[in-house]
Design a protein around this motif. Structure first.
Motif, PDB file in Angstrom:
ATOM      1  N   THR A   1       0.825  -1.219   0.000  1.00 44.75           N
ATOM      2  CA  THR A   1       0.000   0.000   0.000  1.00 44.75           C
ATOM      3  C   THR A   1       0.855   1.263   0.000  1.00 44.75           C
ATOM      4  O   THR A   1       0.313   2.356  -0.137  1.00 44.75           O
ATOM      5  N   THR A   2       2.163   1.113   0.185  1.00 47.74           N
ATOM      6  CA  THR A   2       3.068   2.269   0.243  1.00 47.74           C
ATOM      7  C   THR A   2       4.400   1.878  -0.390  1.00 47.74           C
ATOM      8  O   THR A   2       4.673   0.692  -0.629  1.00 47.74           O
ATOM      9  N   VAL A   3       5.239   2.872  -0.622  1.00 46.01           N
ATOM     10  CA  VAL A   3       6.553   2.627  -1.224  1.00 46.01           C
ATOM     11  C   VAL A   3       7.378   1.683  -0.343  1.00 46.01           C
ATOM     12  O   VAL A   3       8.006   0.747  -0.841  1.00 46.01           O
ATOM     13  N   VAL A   4       7.357   1.903   0.960  1.00 45.92           N
ATOM     14  CA  VAL A   4       8.192   1.078   1.848  1.00 45.92           C
ATOM     15  C   VAL A   4       7.759  -0.394   1.785  1.00 45.92           C
ATOM     16  O   VAL A   4       8.613  -1.305   1.815  1.00 45.92           O
TER      17      VAL A   4
ATOM     18  N   SER B   1       3.152  -0.192   6.980  1.00 45.15           N
ATOM     19  CA  SER B   1       2.563   1.128   7.219  1.00 45.15           C
ATOM     20  C   SER B   1       1.268   0.976   8.013  1.00 45.15           C
ATOM     21  O   SER B   1       0.603  -0.057   7.949  1.00 45.15           O
TER      22      SER B   1
ATOM     23  N   GLU C   1      -1.486   5.752   7.220  1.00 43.61           N
ATOM     24  CA  GLU C   1      -0.376   5.952   6.280  1.00 43.61           C
ATOM     25  C   GLU C   1      -0.634   5.260   4.948  1.00 43.61           C
ATOM     26  O   GLU C   1      -0.138   5.673   3.906  1.00 43.61           O
TER      27      GLU C   1
ATOM     28  N   LEU D   1      -3.242   5.007   3.147  1.00 45.53           N
ATOM     29  CA  LEU D   1      -4.322   5.506   2.278  1.00 45.53           C
ATOM     30  C   LEU D   1      -3.811   6.454   1.205  1.00 45.53           C
ATOM     31  O   LEU D   1      -4.190   7.625   1.133  1.00 45.53           O
ATOM     32  N   VAL D   2      -2.940   5.959   0.340  1.00 48.97           N
ATOM     33  CA  VAL D   2      -2.361   6.769  -0.733  1.00 48.97           C
ATOM     34  C   VAL D   2      -3.144   6.487  -2.022  1.00 48.97           C
ATOM     35  O   VAL D   2      -3.346   5.330  -2.394  1.00 48.97           O
TER      36      VAL D   2
ATOM     37  N   LEU E   1       0.480   6.902  -5.769  1.00 50.60           N
ATOM     38  CA  LEU E   1       1.166   5.665  -5.385  1.00 50.60           C
ATOM     39  C   LEU E   1       1.925   5.012  -6.549  1.00 50.60           C
ATOM     40  O   LEU E   1       3.079   4.584  -6.386  1.00 50.60           O
ATOM     41  N   ILE E   2       1.274   4.930  -7.721  1.00 53.16           N
ATOM     42  CA  ILE E   2       1.905   4.199  -8.835  1.00 53.16           C
ATOM     43  C   ILE E   2       3.259   4.808  -9.216  1.00 53.16           C
ATOM     44  O   ILE E   2       4.263   4.098  -9.230  1.00 53.16           O
TER      45      ILE E   2
ATOM     46  N   GLN F   1       5.283   6.818  -7.624  1.00 50.91           N
ATOM     47  CA  GLN F   1       6.286   6.819  -6.552  1.00 50.91           C
ATOM     48  C   GLN F   1       6.856   5.417  -6.340  1.00 50.91           C
ATOM     49  O   GLN F   1       8.052   5.259  -6.094  1.00 50.91           O
TER      50      GLN F   1
END
Lengths: 354, 354
Positions: free
Chosen positions: B160-163, B192, B196, B198-199, B204-205, B207
């Motif tokens: 759901t996030t870059v990390v 996350s 956090e 909810l991007v 999101l794509i 990044q």
């Protein structure tokens, strides 16, 4: 593919609008640089007095002969009780103490004053023959719309949901900015609730495009040519970009604000009402975190905004990011510190290839 | 432009993956229809017993010779105290009363049992030579990854996030689904926090695409060729679509669920933990609304899910949408009731034109 009915209407070469960020970010240099580079520069006039607005419009006319626009906040009604004001005011004292500034006696802004200033802003837009006027936090009255249209001014509304976009079309406005949940700064919802308004652009653009016939402008997390092409694929005719212009050299954003964005990750932004009383997305910092447990003690917009002014100002002048409103969309890792010309050229090169 | 490294790897004609929706939606007919039409069908196996999973894999093999996949839930650890269980259990009695069903004595699922079932699911995926296996709610262990890779199974993680996407690449998985805040059903965040995570996909794509070198699959609110083209513009190699397939004729979703989506507006979905203990996006209904004031009394996943099972089941069998989990992404107005073939052809025709 980069010109269309909307770029013709707005008299711009590229389907890119610089978001009208209020609070000193949209300097005359920024607005003029955007317009001189073929996109649309916008004055974020929400917090400007009529005199300040007139001065800035005249400055920009000296710097560019291209099209530019002004964004106004539609005044909101608000109710505050004396005891709520005392509680909120006392709560803010601890932050003044942390910044070593004295407790000021913030005064509740007068509703009549806000309405009077707004009407004067409208007069100035007409007098100065500003070609484009956009609105956030609501829609102008039928009378104002009719008055502005008589003077040939192009009108743009801001919507966060399909129902809001339909209301804007119904009023006869010329285009609609659809603000996705990705967007930094204040939410523009005026019919839908905050929760209802948090629709991502992948969902919002096509659903609005299917329901309205006026041009759709996409806003929220768009930073480069990829976002422009995606928005056009989804049914938008242009994009409005805030954070991408905020970190540009010409922007008036505080260097600490620019640096905070350049250092942030995708998951670092959050919604808060703590600064202004209205929900807005920014990079989480000490003030937001410490105010989270006091959600019930936050005053409505614009009262909370007036009450936190000295805190934000002191934090800025001390180069302390802890108490500044570090507005940012959800794509901070795509931000660069470059000139407006470099940013626009980078977008167009990518988009023309795509 | 519609084939790429990922479509080659997955052995599909079109860069479209049917989201592995758990809970009876991904019938063998749905999965096989998707794969037979050139996209990737996926079994949402999260709630299937090992025996049920094996049976369904074999059924699908009878219906298609094309590539298909299985999605597994990575078991989560959870802690519950007896008094919390009593409170949550009592709270749910009022809903059973509204449905005229008896109070059952729900039993807390055994952690060892969940882990054992998961390990057996992995064994079945290997034995049955399922070509593709994706994971949500976390990442598999290094041992399981290595075991599956030895058998040539393509592995897909959910981030759901870059990390989280970087963690999936680091583990050697072959591709990553990035789940935007628009997505319906359960959130896949595992590093996350919910907030956090909810991007929106517009942020999101690109990044994620800038930070990982494995193929990115976009998920959340994508319903048609516009969403596919936009996702590709942003840096994805394929899309994963849930709600769009859920309302198809071949889907096993309850007719009341399909109808609720077909009637819903963009702003009608909301996040809730009330059904399962894990945050998920669905159409707001009576159960969600009434549980909003009891947020603190909701048990962790999968305990809450077990405890609400009889309520969801009774609501379904009574054709009553008030207590069903009406999962939906943020683009319900783009949903249609059509066949899988019609949906896929509609997407491809638009995308090939674009």
């Amino acid at each position: 593919m980069l010109t269309n009915l909307l770029t013709n209407l707005l008299k711009i070469n590229y389907p890119i609008i610089q978001a009208p960020m209020a609070g000193g970010i949209t300097t005359s240099n920024l607005v003029a640089a955007v317009s001189n580079n073929g996109a649309l520069g916008m004055i974020g006039a929400g917090y400007l007095s009529p005199a300040q607005l007139q001065k800035q419009i005249r400055e920009i006319k000296e710097l560019t002969s291209n099209s530019f626009g002004v964004n106004l906040f539609v005044p909101n009604d608000f109710q505050v009780k004396e005891d709520e004001v005392d509680i909120a005011s006392n709560l803010l004292h601890q932050f003044r103490a942390q910044l070593n500034i004295e407790n000021d006696q913030s005064v509740i802004p007068e509703k009549d004053g806000a309405l009077k200033a707004y009407n004067e802003q409208i007069e100035i837009v007409i007098e100065e023959k500003v070609p484009i006027c956009s609105f956030t936090f609501g829609v102008p009255s039928i009378e104002i719309i009719s008055q502005l249209k008589q003077h040939g001014i192009i009108l743009i509304g801001t919507a966060t949901t399909v129902v809001e976009a339909m209301a804007i079309e119904e009023l006869g406005m010329d285009a609609v900015v659809v603000q996705g949940s990705e967007a930094g700064g204040h939410r523009g919802n005026f019919i839908s609730s905050h929760e209802e308004s948090l629709v991502g652009l992948m969902s919002l653009i096509p659903q609005v495009a299917d329901q309205v016939s006026i041009p759709v402008i996409a806003a929220g997390g768009i930073m480069d040519g990829r976002g422009l092409l995606a928005s056009i694929s989804l049914g938008a005719q242009a994009v409005q970009m805030g954070t991408a212009f905020l970190t540009c050299e010409e922007s008036g954003a505080h260097p600490v604000h620019k640096e905070a964005i350049l250092q942030a990750k995708d998951e670092d932004t959050i919604f808060t009402r703590a600064f202004s009383g209205k929900w807005a997305r920014g990079i989480q910092n000490k003030f937001i975190t410490e105010m989270q447990e006091h959600e019930a003690e936050i005053l409505p917009f614009p009262v909370q905004n007036t009450f936190t002014q000295s805190i934000r100002k002191a934090s800025s002048s001390q180069n302390n990011k802890d108490f500044m409103s570090l507005w940012s969309g959800q794509s901070p890792t795509l931000a660069k510190n470059e000139t407006v010309e470099m940013l626009i050229q980078r977008i167009i090169k990518h988009a023309e290839k795509g």
